[in-house]
Design a protein around this motif. Sequence first.
Motif, PDB file in Angstrom:
ATOM      1  N   GLU A  12       0.925  -1.168   0.054  1.00 20.00           N
ATOM      2  CA  GLU A  12      -0.031  -0.041   0.189  1.00 20.00           C
ATOM      3  C   GLU A  12       0.755   1.267  -0.021  1.00 20.00           C
ATOM      4  OE1 GLU A  12      -1.190   0.874   4.353  1.00 20.00           O
ATOM      5  OE2 GLU A  12      -1.420  -1.491   3.904  1.00 20.00           O
ATOM      6  N   SER A  47       3.127   2.754  -5.154  1.00 16.29           N
ATOM      7  CA  SER A  47       2.101   3.139  -6.287  1.00 16.29           C
ATOM      8  C   SER A  47       2.591   2.257  -7.506  1.00 16.29           C
ATOM      9  CB  SER A  47       2.180   4.644  -6.843  1.00 16.29           C
ATOM     10  OG  SER A  47       1.634   5.476  -5.698  1.00 16.29           O
ATOM     11  N   PRO A  57      -5.307  10.794  -3.276  1.00 19.34           N
ATOM     12  CA  PRO A  57      -4.895  10.995  -4.554  1.00 19.34           C
ATOM     13  C   PRO A  57      -4.655  12.596  -5.078  1.00 19.34           C
ATOM     14  CG  PRO A  57      -6.994  10.320  -4.719  1.00 19.34           C
ATOM     15  CD  PRO A  57      -6.698  10.287  -3.442  1.00 19.34           C
ATOM     16  N   GLU A 107      -0.298   9.612 -10.248  1.00 24.49           N
ATOM     17  CA  GLU A 107      -0.438   8.190  -9.527  1.00 24.49           C
ATOM     18  C   GLU A 107      -2.090   7.782  -9.590  1.00 24.49           C
ATOM     19  OE1 GLU A 107       2.316   7.241  -9.389  1.00 24.49           O
ATOM     20  OE2 GLU A 107       3.652   8.733  -9.147  1.00 24.49           O
ATOM     21  N   SER A 109      -5.118   6.469  -7.255  1.00 25.07           N
ATOM     22  CA  SER A 109      -5.533   6.753  -5.860  1.00 25.07           C
ATOM     23  C   SER A 109      -5.085   5.729  -4.853  1.00 25.07           C
ATOM     24  CB  SER A 109      -6.757   6.673  -5.737  1.00 25.07           C
ATOM     25  OG  SER A 109      -7.690   5.337  -6.056  1.00 25.07           O
ATOM     26  N   THR A 110      -4.442   6.162  -3.751  1.00 23.80           N
ATOM     27  CA  THR A 110      -4.317   5.349  -2.697  1.00 23.80           C
ATOM     28  C   THR A 110      -4.669   5.984  -1.347  1.00 23.80           C
ATOM     29  OG1 THR A 110      -2.140   6.884  -2.621  1.00 23.80           O
ATOM     30  CG2 THR A 110      -1.873   4.659  -3.670  1.00 23.80           C
ATOM     31  N   GLN A 141     -13.947   3.793  -0.552  1.00 22.58           N
ATOM     32  CA  GLN A 141     -13.176   3.710  -1.577  1.00 22.58           C
ATOM     33  C   GLN A 141     -13.976   4.232  -2.836  1.00 22.58           C
ATOM     34  OE1 GLN A 141     -10.449   2.216  -1.925  1.00 22.58           O
ATOM     35  NE2 GLN A 141     -10.251   0.714  -0.366  1.00 22.58           N
ATOM     36  N   GLN A 189      -9.423  -2.204  -4.312  1.00 25.00           N
ATOM     37  CA  GLN A 189     -10.578  -1.323  -3.704  1.00 25.00           C
ATOM     38  C   GLN A 189     -11.572  -1.917  -2.871  1.00 25.00           C
ATOM     39  OE1 GLN A 189     -10.332   1.609  -7.309  1.00 25.00           O
ATOM     40  NE2 GLN A 189     -10.720   2.863  -5.410  1.00 25.00           N
TER      41      GLN A 189
END
Length: 686
Positions: free
Chosen positions: A219, A222, A361, A366, A368-369, A381, A434
Amino acid sequence: MKQLARLFALAPVSLTLLLAACSGEQAPADNTASATPPADLVFTNGYIYTVDAQRSVARAVAVRADKILFVGSNEAALGYVRTGTQVHDLGGRMMLPGIHDMHVHATGLAEPSLCNLEGEVKPMEELVPFLKDCIEQRRLPAGEWLVVVGWASGNEPSDRYKNMRMALDAVSDTRPIVLWSSHSAAFNSAAFAQARDLEGKVVGMNRETLRTVYADYQEMVSVDETGEPTGKVVEDARDFIRDTVFEDLMGLNEREDYAMPAVARILAQSGITSIQDPMSVARTLEMYDWFEKSGAMSFRVRAHFYGQPHASVYSRDPDIMARIPEHVAQFSELREKYRDSEFIQANGVKFFMDGGLYGAPRPFPEPSTLPITGIIGEFKQPIFHAGEDGMLDLAGYVDLESETCVNVRADFATYQDAGRAARFAGEHGYHPVQCVKTGGHLGHSADYVNEYIRQMTEAGFHIHVHAESDLAMRTLTDAFEANKETADRLGVTQTIAHATLVHPDDALRLGKLGVYISTTYSWMLPYPDNIAVIPFFEELDSLEDMYNPALYVVQNAFPVKSLQDAGSPLAWGSDAPQGIRDPMPFVNMQAALTRELDGQVLNAEERLDIHEIIASFTIEGARLMGHDDRLGSIEAGKIADLVVINQNVVELAQQDQAHRVGETLADLTLFNGKVIYDRSQQEQPL
């Protein structure tokens, strides 16, 4: 300009007596038998904001050696004038006690010899030639790392450079490259190839090792649709690739005779005379000690030792509890080494409860994290798509209770396959990861946090902890509560750095405990990064709803007013050079007053008034450092750490001109009764 400079400069007594006579004020004749002692410096005609218990305002101050002799009227102050006394006519300008910066990585303030982006978010097409120039200008040998500081992610991709890794590979595909920011980094392929495992063996960081060696850190990295790293890595996962973030960011590889005078100049021109360095190691103390022994030290410092195990790397170590006494012994030895220092307090410790809450994000580049922290509850999510303007649009949310997500969670290992994950994303519009339910994680278990604080408190160390999320704050509050009696008995403080998101119940508990909050007011503005975290906490209809004052994150973001009202003292900390090397005290004052950016306000109910703000920059910092009996206010008998500023921030705040407070400049800074900065004598900004 020369006439103006002469007006602001320290004036000999003959000139001042002439000015006093013209204004109708009379100074006594030179009489060494006078009952009043002679002053070295007298400041008259000022707005002397004393920060005493009554918040009283005086007109004049007299100073002898390093002490304040007198605070009061012009007439009485002139009674301290003798031959040789220097008198400064302030012309109505404001004087404050020396500013206390209670969270600043001071050794990193000097302009680094490393390549520096200075927080500018360059499009990738501009970033590539900039970094190539860095290599040429520094004449780096082949194969040597290109280390870049001052990076802020969000670099706009292009057709050639679709992610950071591709852009950095275009700079060099043989030389390892790292771009550092406080909680994240970007690497090229040559750097990823050097990644080591926990035993120190080079294994590389790639799709396969992310599934095996670095499974617990996925996690934090990326990846693209194939599962390969795209360049951005956050928090502890960075250390597997290059483990010198601390040395690189904090200037610990710089020469003392270059770095420390530059640090002193930056602090002095900001009016800062006392600091708290929240992440000190042996090398940090060596730099401060060198400067003190040089005789040029012009600020006081409390050092908080940093060296506890990395949150993710060692928290799985079954012997982690047994390692705490090693740190107690190490820090105690360093404390004893600097016990007799005049300006250095080496008596605090620092650790991290979590990483960055603002891990949401950005528009580029990148996927989304989640934020790198743990929260009360579970993350939502959101599903983001690129809009026609290139910015993110909120397309909806993953239904975590849907049959699809239930099936993914039941057989999640098979979705680690890049091909299957890509097919899933193409079919459903979101990545299978997700579907995972998570509230994130903290750096340490509650048991470890309590034990670490217990042992360090019993050893007599002041505690300073990085905590951003509501779960981090709650866990830390529990630990502080459990150790409060010991802390009070030994006279050591408990401080939380940042307090980014605080549940109202915990704000009340922290206030009751009297825990200090050291926070950066300039962070309390509705920057896109700050706001972009909101869709992960609550389901929104659109991104325009992120400013809704009824949202949990908005209501409880940096609740400094609530914390203060509950009983927690507020002490300002710049966190420089994170983001920018300039501590910007008056920009921070303005942010605390307005919490406004481009017409948007973040949590307006938590604005502070100007008197509360000034206290947090002065007397509250002095109390935190334990020297409020000598510093933090302008009172007779206290040490003359003082700053004269070019405009009256109290009047600006009270006259609906808070937006001008950030323009304030220090005109004159005194440390130990000596002038260490005079803006009128500077030909150009330092």
